[in-house]
Design a protein around this motif. Structure first.
Motif, PDB file in Angstrom:
ATOM      1  N   GLY A 197      24.948 -70.578  60.277  1.00  0.00           N
ATOM      2  CA  GLY A 197      24.026 -70.926  59.047  1.00  0.00           C
ATOM      3  C   GLY A 197      22.876 -71.411  59.682  1.00  0.00           C
ATOM      4  O   GLY A 197      22.920 -71.665  60.957  1.00  0.00           O
ATOM      5  N   GLY A 198      22.132 -71.605  59.096  1.00  0.00           N
ATOM      6  CA  GLY A 198      20.746 -72.048  59.516  1.00  0.00           C
ATOM      7  C   GLY A 198      19.853 -70.848  60.215  1.00  0.00           C
ATOM      8  O   GLY A 198      19.940 -69.753  59.604  1.00  0.00           O
ATOM      9  N   LEU A 199      19.124 -71.321  61.277  1.00  0.00           N
ATOM     10  CA  LEU A 199      17.952 -70.474  61.609  1.00  0.00           C
ATOM     11  C   LEU A 199      18.415 -69.417  62.707  1.00  0.00           C
ATOM     12  O   LEU A 199      17.556 -68.578  63.047  1.00  0.00           O
ATOM     13  N   PHE A 200      19.692 -69.481  63.144  1.00  0.00           N
ATOM     14  CA  PHE A 200      20.174 -68.584  64.083  1.00  0.00           C
ATOM     15  C   PHE A 200      21.327 -67.890  63.671  1.00  0.00           C
ATOM     16  O   PHE A 200      22.218 -68.427  63.023  1.00  0.00           O
ATOM     17  N   ASP A 201      21.360 -66.657  64.129  1.00  0.00           N
ATOM     18  CA  ASP A 201      22.855 -65.987  64.122  1.00  0.00           C
ATOM     19  C   ASP A 201      23.790 -66.650  64.986  1.00  0.00           C
ATOM     20  O   ASP A 201      23.337 -66.676  66.263  1.00  0.00           O
ATOM     21  N   SER A 202      24.834 -67.195  64.780  1.00  0.00           N
ATOM     22  CA  SER A 202      25.850 -67.867  65.354  1.00  0.00           C
ATOM     23  C   SER A 202      27.242 -68.126  65.045  1.00  0.00           C
ATOM     24  O   SER A 202      27.356 -67.595  63.988  1.00  0.00           O
ATOM     25  N   LYS A 203      28.219 -67.971  66.014  1.00  0.00           N
ATOM     26  CA  LYS A 203      29.762 -67.772  65.753  1.00  0.00           C
ATOM     27  C   LYS A 203      30.312 -68.520  66.837  1.00  0.00           C
ATOM     28  O   LYS A 203      30.070 -68.122  68.081  1.00  0.00           O
ATOM     29  N   GLN A 254      38.237 -91.615  50.431  1.00  0.00           N
ATOM     30  CA  GLN A 254      37.702 -90.173  50.766  1.00  0.00           C
ATOM     31  C   GLN A 254      36.335 -90.258  51.483  1.00  0.00           C
ATOM     32  O   GLN A 254      35.511 -91.016  51.301  1.00  0.00           O
ATOM     33  N   PRO A 255      36.174 -89.356  52.437  1.00  0.00           N
ATOM     34  CA  PRO A 255      35.001 -89.245  53.297  1.00  0.00           C
ATOM     35  C   PRO A 255      33.921 -88.798  52.266  1.00  0.00           C
ATOM     36  O   PRO A 255      34.081 -87.950  51.209  1.00  0.00           O
ATOM     37  N   PRO A 256      32.659 -89.101  52.553  1.00  0.00           N
ATOM     38  CA  PRO A 256      31.518 -88.872  51.678  1.00  0.00           C
ATOM     39  C   PRO A 256      31.578 -87.270  51.678  1.00  0.00           C
ATOM     40  O   PRO A 256      31.836 -86.688  52.478  1.00  0.00           O
ATOM     41  N   SER A 257      30.992 -86.931  50.384  1.00  0.00           N
ATOM     42  CA  SER A 257      30.660 -85.369  50.340  1.00  0.00           C
ATOM     43  C   SER A 257      29.641 -84.820  51.000  1.00  0.00           C
ATOM     44  O   SER A 257      29.438 -83.548  51.415  1.00  0.00           O
ATOM     45  N   ARG A 258      28.647 -85.526  51.154  1.00  0.00           N
ATOM     46  CA  ARG A 258      27.356 -84.958  51.946  1.00  0.00           C
ATOM     47  C   ARG A 258      26.754 -86.060  53.168  1.00  0.00           C
ATOM     48  O   ARG A 258      27.382 -87.166  53.447  1.00  0.00           O
ATOM     49  N   ILE A 259      26.060 -85.581  53.972  1.00  0.00           N
ATOM     50  CA  ILE A 259      25.427 -85.818  55.249  1.00  0.00           C
ATOM     51  C   ILE A 259      25.101 -87.425  54.754  1.00  0.00           C
ATOM     52  O   ILE A 259      24.540 -87.803  53.734  1.00  0.00           O
ATOM     53  N   LYS A 286      18.617 -79.905  60.787  1.00  0.00           N
ATOM     54  CA  LYS A 286      19.985 -80.331  60.129  1.00  0.00           C
ATOM     55  C   LYS A 286      20.010 -81.740  59.720  1.00  0.00           C
ATOM     56  O   LYS A 286      20.767 -81.990  58.488  1.00  0.00           O
ATOM     57  N   ALA A 287      19.612 -82.665  60.555  1.00  0.00           N
ATOM     58  CA  ALA A 287      19.314 -84.226  60.165  1.00  0.00           C
ATOM     59  C   ALA A 287      18.772 -84.409  58.612  1.00  0.00           C
ATOM     60  O   ALA A 287      19.175 -85.597  58.177  1.00  0.00           O
ATOM     61  N   VAL A 288      17.870 -83.475  58.262  1.00  0.00           N
ATOM     62  CA  VAL A 288      17.186 -83.887  56.993  1.00  0.00           C
ATOM     63  C   VAL A 288      17.810 -82.801  55.839  1.00  0.00           C
ATOM     64  O   VAL A 288      17.084 -82.758  54.864  1.00  0.00           O
ATOM     65  N   SER A 289      18.562 -81.965  56.234  1.00  0.00           N
ATOM     66  CA  SER A 289      19.127 -81.017  54.980  1.00  0.00           C
ATOM     67  C   SER A 289      20.243 -81.900  54.249  1.00  0.00           C
ATOM     68  O   SER A 289      20.634 -82.771  54.560  1.00  0.00           O
ATOM     69  N   GLY A 290      20.836 -80.946  53.436  1.00  0.00           N
ATOM     70  CA  GLY A 290      21.646 -81.358  52.591  1.00  0.00           C
ATOM     71  C   GLY A 290      23.093 -80.824  52.788  1.00  0.00           C
ATOM     72  O   GLY A 290      24.013 -80.663  51.991  1.00  0.00           O
ATOM     73  N   PHE A 293      29.339 -83.505  54.628  1.00  0.00           N
ATOM     74  CA  PHE A 293      29.517 -84.609  55.795  1.00  0.00           C
ATOM     75  C   PHE A 293      30.431 -83.833  56.634  1.00  0.00           C
ATOM     76  O   PHE A 293      30.312 -84.233  58.103  1.00  0.00           O
ATOM     77  N   GLU A 294      31.084 -82.767  56.546  1.00  0.00           N
ATOM     78  CA  GLU A 294      32.183 -82.381  57.625  1.00  0.00           C
ATOM     79  C   GLU A 294      31.369 -81.279  58.466  1.00  0.00           C
ATOM     80  O   GLU A 294      31.483 -81.448  59.788  1.00  0.00           O
ATOM     81  N   GLU A 295      30.221 -80.667  57.956  1.00  0.00           N
ATOM     82  CA  GLU A 295      29.522 -79.760  58.716  1.00  0.00           C
ATOM     83  C   GLU A 295      28.525 -80.566  59.704  1.00  0.00           C
ATOM     84  O   GLU A 295      28.559 -80.603  60.858  1.00  0.00           O
ATOM     85  N   ALA A 296      28.244 -82.005  59.090  1.00  0.00           N
ATOM     86  CA  ALA A 296      27.323 -82.766  59.852  1.00  0.00           C
ATOM     87  C   ALA A 296      27.987 -83.247  61.106  1.00  0.00           C
ATOM     88  O   ALA A 296      27.575 -83.288  62.000  1.00  0.00           O
TER      89      ALA A 296
END
Length: 309
Positions: A197-203, A254-259, A286-290, A293-296
């Motif tokens: 996701g984001g600005l790069f193709d990545s895997k 439970q962990p937070p749902s968002r960053i 990514k620091a200012v995106s929504g 929590f897990e992705e962050a």
């Protein structure tokens, strides 16, 4: 039908990878540093490698493979551990122009591909990559980059025919962007593999590649292998059996749902330590995106692995 358990299934030793970037970044040089490579050169991009002290076997492809070519390739691969497609876009063009994709079923009156034609191109390329993968060799697919300006920033995507852009990435284990930057009087090459996701193709299907890996001109593959960390495995925790007279309430936290604010602060701190501009920009974005929590947390862990912290 055979039942297996995931703990008994071992990952295959061969890696199937796309590395993409601008011309001159060192994509072919990186591929040539892999173990005993055979480079299928579709645009004569290897002609200066020998002058730079790079030793690799090359087949300069003037067209797509005939059945006889495939048989000869199978024989050649016996003496090699890695096969390189260089570059993907030109390979696709030669497949599209091949005698295999002819006739009214595959072409319109002006020669453009029909839906059936695109379907046949995807099928043949998919089968070819699967065949290479199943030989047990490493497979490196080199690609140029398409840069697209968006509201979020400059996107960097694998350069391949639009109708195939979602097909090819599904066939590989790893997609990394290779960039080059100046640090003082030196130029540094880095493989950039952020979260999807984001600005790069990545895997990263392996789950072991740090977000940024600096690589040498002649040691790129080994630098990547050295940087790959062991996959993190959750450790089981033993819980005491509650006695019959006193039952403890279950932990429902439970962990937070968002960053979180703490994660945002940590990303910015890590970004300040990044020497690679692409990695720094990615972390700040990514620091200012929504994101969740897990992705962050995954981004933070990969950034720490890149920095060795």
């Amino acid at each position: 039908m055979t039942l297996e358990n995931t703990k008994a299934i071992k990952a295959s030793d061969n890696l199937v990878m796309i590395v993409y970037g601008k011309g001159g970044a060192g994509k072919t040089t990186f591929a040539a540093s892999a173990p005993r490579p055979l480079i299928l050169d579709f645009e004569n991009g290897t002609k200066y490698l020998g002058e730079r002290g790079i030793n690799a076997d090359v087949v300069r492809m003037r067209g797509w493979f005939s059945p006889q070519d495939i048989n000869e390739l199978a024989l050649l691969l016996r003496d090699h551990d890695t096969v390189v497609i260089d570059p993907l876009g030109e390979a696709m063009e030669k497949l599209i122009d091949s005698p295999n994709i002819r006739g009214k079923q595959y072409r319109t009156g002006d020669g453009a591909l029909t839906m059936a034609g695109w379907g046949e191109v995807k099928k043949q390329m998919r089968n070819f990559i699967k065949w290479l993968r199943d030989t047990g060799k490493h497979v490196i697919i080199v690609s140029h980059v398409s840069e697209i300006s968006t509201e979020q920033g400059l996107e960097k995507r694998i350069q391949v025919a639009t109708k195939l852009s979602d097909e090819i990435p599904n066939m590989v284990d790893v997609i990394s962007y290779l960039g080059i930057q100046k640090q003082g009087d030196d130029f540094v090459r880095s493989l950039f593999t952020p979260s999807q996701g984001g600005l790069f193709d990545s895997k990263d299907r392996t789950g072991r590649i740090p977000m940024v890996v600096e690589i040498g001109e002649h040691t790129g593959w080994q630098d990547l292998m050295n940087a790959m960390v062991a996959p993190s495995m959750p450790q089981p925790t033993s819980s005491p059996i509650p006695n019959q007279t006193q039952q403890e309430a279950p932990n429902t936290t439970q962990p937070p749902s968002r960053i979180t604010v703490a994660q945002t602060t940590e990303m910015r701190s890590l970004a300040e330590r990044m020497s690679d501009p692409a990695g720094k920009s990615y972390l700040l974005q990514k620091a200012v995106s929504g994101i969740t929590f897990e992705e962050a947390q995954e981004i933070i862990n990969r950034a720490k692995a890149s920095l060795g912290v």
